[in-house]
Design a protein around this motif. Structure first.
Motif, short mmCIF file in Angstrom:
data_model
loop_
_atom_site.label_atom_id
_atom_site.label_comp_id
_atom_site.label_asym_id
_atom_site.label_seq_id
_atom_site.Cartn_x
_atom_site.Cartn_y
_atom_site.Cartn_z
N VAL A 388 0.85 -1.21 0.00
CA VAL A 388 0.00 0.00 0.00
C VAL A 388 0.88 1.25 0.00
N PHE A 389 1.95 1.20 0.75
CA PHE A 389 2.88 2.32 0.91
C PHE A 389 2.16 3.55 1.48
N GLY A 390 1.50 3.31 2.61
CA GLY A 390 0.80 4.37 3.33
C GLY A 390 0.53 3.87 4.74
N PRO A 391 -0.12 4.71 5.57
CA PRO A 391 -0.32 4.34 6.99
C PRO A 391 -1.48 3.36 7.17
N VAL A 392 -1.32 2.19 6.60
CA VAL A 392 -2.40 1.20 6.61
C VAL A 392 -1.82 -0.15 7.00
N VAL A 393 -2.41 -0.77 8.02
CA VAL A 393 -1.90 -2.08 8.45
C VAL A 393 -3.01 -3.13 8.42
N ALA A 394 -2.63 -4.33 8.00
CA ALA A 394 -3.57 -5.45 7.94
C ALA A 394 -3.24 -6.42 9.06
N VAL A 395 -4.22 -6.78 9.88
CA VAL A 395 -3.98 -7.71 10.99
C VAL A 395 -4.51 -9.09 10.62
N GLN A 396 -3.63 -10.08 10.80
CA GLN A 396 -4.00 -11.49 10.58
C GLN A 396 -3.65 -12.27 11.86
N THR A 397 -4.38 -13.33 12.12
CA THR A 397 -4.07 -14.10 13.33
C THR A 397 -3.50 -15.47 12.97
N PHE A 398 -2.71 -16.00 13.93
CA PHE A 398 -2.19 -17.37 13.78
C PHE A 398 -2.33 -18.10 15.11
N LYS A 399 -2.29 -19.44 15.01
CA LYS A 399 -2.40 -20.24 16.23
C LYS A 399 -1.06 -20.86 16.62
N THR A 400 -0.26 -21.23 15.61
CA THR A 400 0.99 -21.92 15.91
C THR A 400 2.17 -21.20 15.25
N GLU A 401 3.35 -21.54 15.72
CA GLU A 401 4.58 -20.96 15.15
C GLU A 401 4.69 -21.31 13.66
N GLU A 402 4.38 -22.56 13.33
CA GLU A 402 4.48 -23.00 11.93
C GLU A 402 3.55 -22.19 11.04
N GLU A 403 2.34 -21.96 11.56
CA GLU A 403 1.38 -21.19 10.77
C GLU A 403 1.87 -19.75 10.58
N ALA A 404 2.45 -19.20 11.63
CA ALA A 404 2.96 -17.82 11.55
C ALA A 404 4.03 -17.72 10.47
N ILE A 405 4.93 -18.71 10.45
CA ILE A 405 6.03 -18.68 9.46
C ILE A 405 5.48 -18.81 8.05
N GLN A 406 4.53 -19.71 7.90
CA GLN A 406 3.93 -19.92 6.57
C GLN A 406 3.26 -18.65 6.06
N MET A 407 2.49 -18.02 6.95
CA MET A 407 1.81 -16.78 6.57
C MET A 407 2.82 -15.68 6.26
N ALA A 408 3.86 -15.61 7.08
CA ALA A 408 4.86 -14.55 6.91
C ALA A 408 5.49 -14.62 5.52
N ASN A 409 5.75 -15.85 5.06
CA ASN A 409 6.45 -16.00 3.78
C ASN A 409 5.51 -16.02 2.58
N ASP A 410 4.22 -15.92 2.84
CA ASP A 410 3.25 -16.11 1.77
C ASP A 410 2.94 -14.81 1.00
N THR A 411 3.97 -14.16 0.47
CA THR A 411 3.77 -13.05 -0.46
C THR A 411 4.91 -13.12 -1.47
N PRO A 412 4.76 -12.39 -2.58
CA PRO A 412 5.86 -12.41 -3.56
C PRO A 412 7.08 -11.64 -3.07
N PHE A 413 6.92 -10.87 -1.98
CA PHE A 413 8.01 -10.01 -1.51
C PHE A 413 8.88 -10.71 -0.46
N GLY A 414 10.00 -10.10 -0.16
CA GLY A 414 10.88 -10.65 0.88
C GLY A 414 11.85 -9.60 1.37
#
Ligand code: NAD
Length: 493
Positions: A388-414
């Protein structure tokens, strides 16, 4: 109003076609400057100047290390001497709060000093080699690449200029620099400083203008040996394609959609504070912004409520009054952000706060948007995938560490990412899995001249800053020495 010109071969020059463009203060839409609006013709003149300075005159690249370092230190001192003026220029041009602009100028000073200090430090190596040809000895030297084109965005006008110009010049290259057409004023001041310290003519050239008209020539010209670019991923792709003709070296620092992962055991108030810095600093116009908050489900409601409370309390106003949030850089960028907000709503994200343009009082004249939080975001929504490149944040929830890592890496960016937890081993486990070039544990966004900066995946390649940042602007030459000159009998078996 004085028209700011290009700086080519040590001379201030109007654009060949005489065109100019207005520079706008995003706080009130007033014109604050007029600058040359260049075309490829101007860029070609600048490239020719850099080429002649590098390959013919050679004064800058042949200069002794200590003397070149002395120039760099004097540039740093001159920037420091104009700190307040440069900070005000970036605030007027970009909109950022004045204290942030002052930090940018301090960082620019430190950047020139850092690279001045690297000049002459040991590089290359001496090698023991096989003696099949008789006794031999080999060493490597680092040499400048040659003519470098440097292109920067508008979010940190002086600082991005320094991240590129300081290492490129320290390495002995001759450069053509094109800042963003939206924020060119501090770049002009920086080149006034180059002029004042007496940098050899042609060593550093400035072209003012738009990307397609003036910048692209730097990517496609066969007389440019290297192009380094900071900006959006889309423009990075255009530049990489344009650069292919002469296979010039390419460095790309591009966009991101970086995850800020917060576990339930994190220091709560600390995580809130850093999350704010992660996403609202510089109006969220930060490539590494922690624009996706991935939060452990059990603390999500409390965290979002606290974040919204803090966001709603942020002061909004002219950067010169040093608020928490200044204006967005341009009307175009403001509408782009509002478009992302609209789409997020349509796709079912829950708007917690902000999401609208500020239309009251003095802010009505400028491009202001309230800090915005979206809850209940899912992986398929554009708000969790696109920058977005502006003052906008998207909140997502996770239950486990594995899920958090998967979600974190799930974009074309890095580009970047953060993790908040008081479990040290977990912090390191998550870090090991994060596919990103710039990461933080229990903090978000601090950046240092000493450490290399850059992205994985579609956030680009190459590194700014640190020793790596200098090496980017160098070639490595191997020198092999025969210690026993004379025939070796190779053809007389
Ligand atoms: P942008 O890509 O629109 O423009 C960046 C620069 O490229 C400007 O100087 C522009 O004039 C020039 N340009 C545009 N089209 C061009 C072309 N065809 N040929 C040559 N040059 C061209 O980006 P922006 O809107 O100025 O900046 C925001 C973007 O920059 C965001 O995506 C952000 O993530 C990224 N950024 C990345 C980093 C990083 O270190 N990775 C740092 C800051 C900003």
């Amino acid at each position: 109003m004085n028209i700011k010109k290009n700086y080519i071969n040590g001379q201030w020059q109007a654009a060949v076609k005489g065109a100019t463009r207005d520079v706008i203060n995003p706080c009130n839409a007033q014109v604050i400057g007029i600058v040359a609006d260049s075309t490829a013709e101007d860029t070609q003149l600048a490239i020719a100047a850099a080429k002649s300075a590098f390959y013919q005159t050679g004064e800058w690249r042949r200069m002794s290390g200590p003397k070149r370092a002395d120039f760099m230190y004097r540039i740093a001192d001159a920037i420091k001497a104009r700190l307040e003026e440069l900070a005000v220029l970036d605030t007027l041009d970009n909109g950022k709060p004045l204290r942030e602009a002052r930090c940018d100028v301090e960082d620019a000073v430190a950047c020139f000093r850092y690279y001045a200090g690297l000049i002459g430090k040991p590089q290359g190596g001496v090698y023991e080699v096989a003696d099949g040809f008789g006794p031999m000895h080999a060493y490597c030297v680092h040499e400048p690449v040659g003519v470098c084109g440097l292109i920067t965005p508008w979010n940190y006008p002086l600082l991005m200029a320094s991240w590129k110009l300081a290492p490129a010049l320290a390495a002995g290259n001759c450069v053509v620099f094109k800042p963003s057409e939206l924020t060119p004023l501090s770049a002009v001041a920086l080149f006034e400083i180059f002029d004042q310290v007496g940098l050899p003519a042609g060593a550093a050239n400035l072209i003012l203008g738009t990307g397609p008209a003036a910048g692209q020539e730097l990517a496609q010209s066969h007389d440019v040996d290297m192009i380094t670019f900071t900006g959006s991923t889309r423009t990075g792709q255009i530049i990489a394609s344009a650069a292919i003709g002469n296979l010039k070296k390419v460095g790309l620092e591009l966009g991101g959609k970086s995850p800020n992962i917060i576990f339930a055991d994190a220091d709560f108030e600390g995580a809130v504070e850093w999350a704010m810095i992660g996403v609202f600093f510089n109006q969220g116009q930060v490539c590494s912004a922690g624009s996706r908050i991935l939060i452990e489900e059990s603390i999500k409601d409390r965290f979002v409520a606290r974040l919204a409370e803090r966001a709603n309390a942020m002061t909004i106003g002219s950067g010169l009054d040093d608020p928490d949030i200044g204006p967005i850089v341009s009307e175009g960028q403001l509408h782009k952000i509002l478009g992302h907000v609209q789409l997020a709503k349509e796709q079912g994200a829950k708007l917690v706060c902000g999401g609208e343009r500020v239309t009251e009082g003095a802010c009505a004249q400028g491009y202001f948007i309230r800090p915005t939080i979206f809850d209940n975001c899912t992986r398929d929504m554009a708000i969790t995938r696109e920058e977005v490149f502006g003052p906008v944040v998207a909140v997502q929830t996770f239950k486990t560490e594995e899920e958090a890592i998967q979600m974190a890496n799930d974009t074309p960016f890095g580009l970047a990412g953060g993790v908040f937890t008081t479990d040290g081993a977990r912090a390191l486990r998550v870090m090991k899995e994060l596919r990103a070039g710039v990461t933080w544990i229990n903090c978000y966004n601090p950046t240092f001249n000493e450490a290399p900066w850059g992205g994985y995946k579609m956030s680009g390649y190459g590194r700014d800053l640190g020793v790596n940042g200098m090496v980017e602007y160098q070639q490595v030459k191997q020198v092999n020495i025969n210690l026993k000159p004379g025939p070796v009998g190779w053809y007389q078996r």
